[in-house]
Design a protein around this motif. Sequence first.
Motif, mmCIF file in Angstrom:
data_model
loop_
_atom_site.group_PDB
_atom_site.id
_atom_site.type_symbol
_atom_site.label_atom_id
_atom_site.label_comp_id
_atom_site.label_asym_id
_atom_site.label_seq_id
_atom_site.Cartn_x
_atom_site.Cartn_y
_atom_site.Cartn_z
ATOM 1 N N MET A 153 0.845 -1.189 0.000
ATOM 2 C CA MET A 153 0.000 0.000 0.000
ATOM 3 C C MET A 153 0.878 1.236 0.000
ATOM 4 O O MET A 153 1.762 1.388 0.824
ATOM 5 C CB MET A 153 -0.890 0.016 1.253
ATOM 6 N N THR A 154 0.680 2.133 -0.916
ATOM 7 C CA THR A 154 1.314 3.440 -0.872
ATOM 8 C C THR A 154 0.258 4.466 -0.537
ATOM 9 O O THR A 154 -0.928 4.256 -0.728
ATOM 10 C CB THR A 154 1.974 3.795 -2.220
ATOM 11 N N ALA A 155 0.707 5.601 -0.021
ATOM 12 C CA ALA A 155 -0.237 6.622 0.404
ATOM 13 C C ALA A 155 -0.766 7.380 -0.801
ATOM 14 O O ALA A 155 0.003 7.776 -1.677
ATOM 15 C CB ALA A 155 0.435 7.594 1.367
ATOM 16 N N PRO A 156 -2.067 7.612 -0.899
ATOM 17 C CA PRO A 156 -2.615 8.360 -2.024
ATOM 18 C C PRO A 156 -2.215 9.823 -1.928
ATOM 19 O O PRO A 156 -1.963 10.355 -0.858
ATOM 20 C CB PRO A 156 -4.133 8.190 -1.841
ATOM 21 N N HIS A 157 -2.149 10.463 -3.080
ATOM 22 C CA HIS A 157 -1.862 11.893 -3.098
ATOM 23 C C HIS A 157 -3.090 12.654 -2.601
ATOM 24 O O HIS A 157 -4.218 12.197 -2.704
ATOM 25 C CB HIS A 157 -1.500 12.351 -4.510
ATOM 26 N N ALA A 158 -2.859 13.834 -2.077
ATOM 27 C CA ALA A 158 -3.952 14.640 -1.537
ATOM 28 C C ALA A 158 -3.940 16.011 -2.183
ATOM 29 O O ALA A 158 -2.887 16.582 -2.434
ATOM 30 C CB ALA A 158 -3.813 14.792 -0.021
ATOM 31 N N SER A 159 -5.108 16.552 -2.465
ATOM 32 C CA SER A 159 -5.193 17.926 -2.942
ATOM 33 C C SER A 159 -4.873 18.850 -1.777
ATOM 34 O O SER A 159 -5.049 18.499 -0.612
ATOM 35 C CB SER A 159 -6.601 18.218 -3.472
ATOM 36 N N ASP A 166 7.670 9.035 -3.266
ATOM 37 C CA ASP A 166 6.913 7.866 -2.831
ATOM 38 C C ASP A 166 7.181 7.586 -1.352
ATOM 39 O O ASP A 166 8.321 7.329 -0.963
ATOM 40 C CB ASP A 166 7.313 6.654 -3.665
ATOM 41 N N PRO A 167 6.158 7.633 -0.514
ATOM 42 C CA PRO A 167 6.384 7.409 0.921
ATOM 43 C C PRO A 167 6.810 5.992 1.245
ATOM 44 O O PRO A 167 7.280 5.722 2.349
ATOM 45 C CB PRO A 167 5.017 7.731 1.546
ATOM 46 N N ALA A 168 6.652 5.066 0.305
ATOM 47 C CA ALA A 168 7.022 3.672 0.565
ATOM 48 C C ALA A 168 8.488 3.378 0.283
ATOM 49 O O ALA A 168 8.933 2.250 0.455
ATOM 50 C CB ALA A 168 6.140 2.736 -0.254
ATOM 51 N N GLN A 189 0.733 2.396 7.282
ATOM 52 C CA GLN A 189 1.671 1.307 7.526
ATOM 53 C C GLN A 189 2.515 1.084 6.274
ATOM 54 O O GLN A 189 1.989 1.076 5.161
ATOM 55 C CB GLN A 189 0.915 0.014 7.868
ATOM 56 N N HIS A 190 3.784 0.905 6.461
ATOM 57 C CA HIS A 190 4.668 0.666 5.333
ATOM 58 C C HIS A 190 4.315 -0.660 4.670
ATOM 59 O O HIS A 190 4.061 -1.653 5.360
ATOM 60 C CB HIS A 190 6.127 0.650 5.785
ATOM 61 N N ALA A 232 6.794 9.834 5.590
ATOM 62 C CA ALA A 232 5.654 9.928 4.673
ATOM 63 C C ALA A 232 5.006 11.302 4.747
ATOM 64 O O ALA A 232 4.647 11.897 3.720
ATOM 65 C CB ALA A 232 4.633 8.839 5.002
ATOM 66 N N VAL A 233 4.850 11.832 5.961
ATOM 67 C CA VAL A 233 4.271 13.162 6.121
ATOM 68 C C VAL A 233 5.177 14.214 5.489
ATOM 69 O O VAL A 233 4.709 15.114 4.779
ATOM 70 C CB VAL A 233 4.031 13.466 7.611
ATOM 71 N N GLY A 234 6.478 14.112 5.713
ATOM 72 C CA GLY A 234 7.400 15.081 5.120
ATOM 73 C C GLY A 234 7.364 15.051 3.610
ATOM 74 O O GLY A 234 7.354 16.102 2.955
ATOM 75 N N ARG A 235 7.320 13.859 3.028
ATOM 76 C CA ARG A 235 7.297 13.753 1.569
ATOM 77 C C ARG A 235 5.990 14.276 0.989
ATOM 78 O O ARG A 235 5.991 14.951 -0.045
ATOM 79 C CB ARG A 235 7.541 12.294 1.167
ATOM 80 N N ALA A 236 4.884 13.977 1.656
ATOM 81 C CA ALA A 236 3.597 14.478 1.170
ATOM 82 C C ALA A 236 3.535 16.003 1.276
ATOM 83 O O ALA A 236 3.022 16.685 0.381
ATOM 84 C CB ALA A 236 2.452 13.847 1.962
ATOM 85 N N LEU A 237 4.072 16.547 2.355
ATOM 86 C CA LEU A 237 4.089 18.003 2.517
ATOM 87 C C LEU A 237 4.994 18.646 1.475
ATOM 88 O O LEU A 237 4.645 19.670 0.866
ATOM 89 C CB LEU A 237 4.561 18.359 3.923
#
Length: 488
Positions: free
Chosen positions: A1-7, A258-260, A23-24, A138-143
């Motif tokens: 599972m990878t984290a979906p992108h968010a608007s 990619d957070p994974a 979860q990784h 994951a939070v840092g990469r998404a931000l």
Amino acid sequence: MTAPHASTDRLTAHLVDLATTWQHPDPTAAARGAGVAFADTIACALAGLADPAVAAYARATGTTPFDPSQPAAEAARAAGLAAHALDYDDVDDATISHPSAAVVPALLAVAQDAANWTDGAHEPTGAEAVTALHRGLAVGRALGEALGVRAHYEAGWHTTSTIGTVAAAAAVGSLQRLDGDRMRAALGIAASLSQGSRQNFGSMTKPLHAGQAAHNAVLATGLAREGFTADTDSLEGTLGFLALHRGASTAPPVTDADPATPHLNVKLYPCCYYTHAAADAAREVRDELRHTDSIDTHTIASVRVTVQPGGLAPLIHPRPVDGTQAKFSMEYVIAAMLTDGAVTLGSFAPDAVARPDLQSLLTRVDTAEAATPPAGASDWNAGYAVVTATLTDGRTITHRVDRPRGHATRPVDDATLRTKFDDCLQHAGFEPGAAPGLFEALLHVGDQESLHTVAEEVSRTAGQVRTTVCQTAAGQGTATDATEGGGR
């Protein structure tokens, strides 16, 4: 599972979800990546205990790294400073930052202080630390993806401190088992505390940014746990983090978000990571020279270093006068590699930087940025470096490296990491082969029943150096006396 992108209009909710539930997808790779991050970061921090910046900080505050008597936030700040003091700690391409220098000290400081646990009967485990670290990444990469990290970085922000504060808060909040509402508050508080400019690269303030990120993460989560509030849209609001921190850039976007991705880039040279691919290429140039000529840098007429757009942004000291500046000098790093065949902690000592032959060679190093590499394939991802040496007889030698040794795509093995760990401990004054149990505990942190026990072992090891640091803090010099010797 990878984290979906968010608007961006629902960014905070997305980050909260990552920080509390993500979860990784590959637990084995996640444990390995976290173990390398813990071992590498603590090695760098122990080496940093002897750095002038740490001594100056101790004189000013009375706080030394890994002192268990300090409140968690203060302990995290001092340890984060030490972890980044030598600029030898890991790097994340996706955020153009040094995430572990903030995250690992913050996690260990919280684990050592039972008052920071949401459940007084619960000791955080190593497995929970693995989860927490990867949620922070994951939070840092998404931000960074939502922000446009290249534009943010090129506008002058130091991402280790800005994005890193929010990422570290997510990691600490995960370890403390914050619920969704409290995690949202923690991220909002952390976003408002984010700070740090690249103008301070090459000074003691740069590693303080990592320490401050660790401190602010612990502070933000502690406040949120007690009901302290922040605006619910602190990140994406009209006057929020994204609106204030975006910049303008023509550089291509980061594509490694990619957070994974479980591994971070381990630095095998104690200087700015933007020099590492070029240093590897220069090493290959030198190796080729060795097969055809005796090594004599006087036979090198000029050296051309070409990197990707934005690849010279942090390298602001083309003519360094001390070790702190030399760590942010492409010219110096290339000259040191061509001269010595290695770039080590000793390369940035004052007498090494001042060597006439090296100072002469660095004036013959020219740098440039180009969207299309001058050698090899035209495509590249996060970056590349091409080094061309022109000899006095007119011959040229060219080598290109896109991913330096230790990169996430070229992860270090145990032996290489152990060599770096031992080198760092020897730099701090330990005997060769010291602390083998600590290295194993950190490398296999996911298997440890208690993170508190790991933190205590780090503190005991650091305590063997801390007496010297305290003596320095008490009676030797001033902050302005100690500007050379260690890098940022």
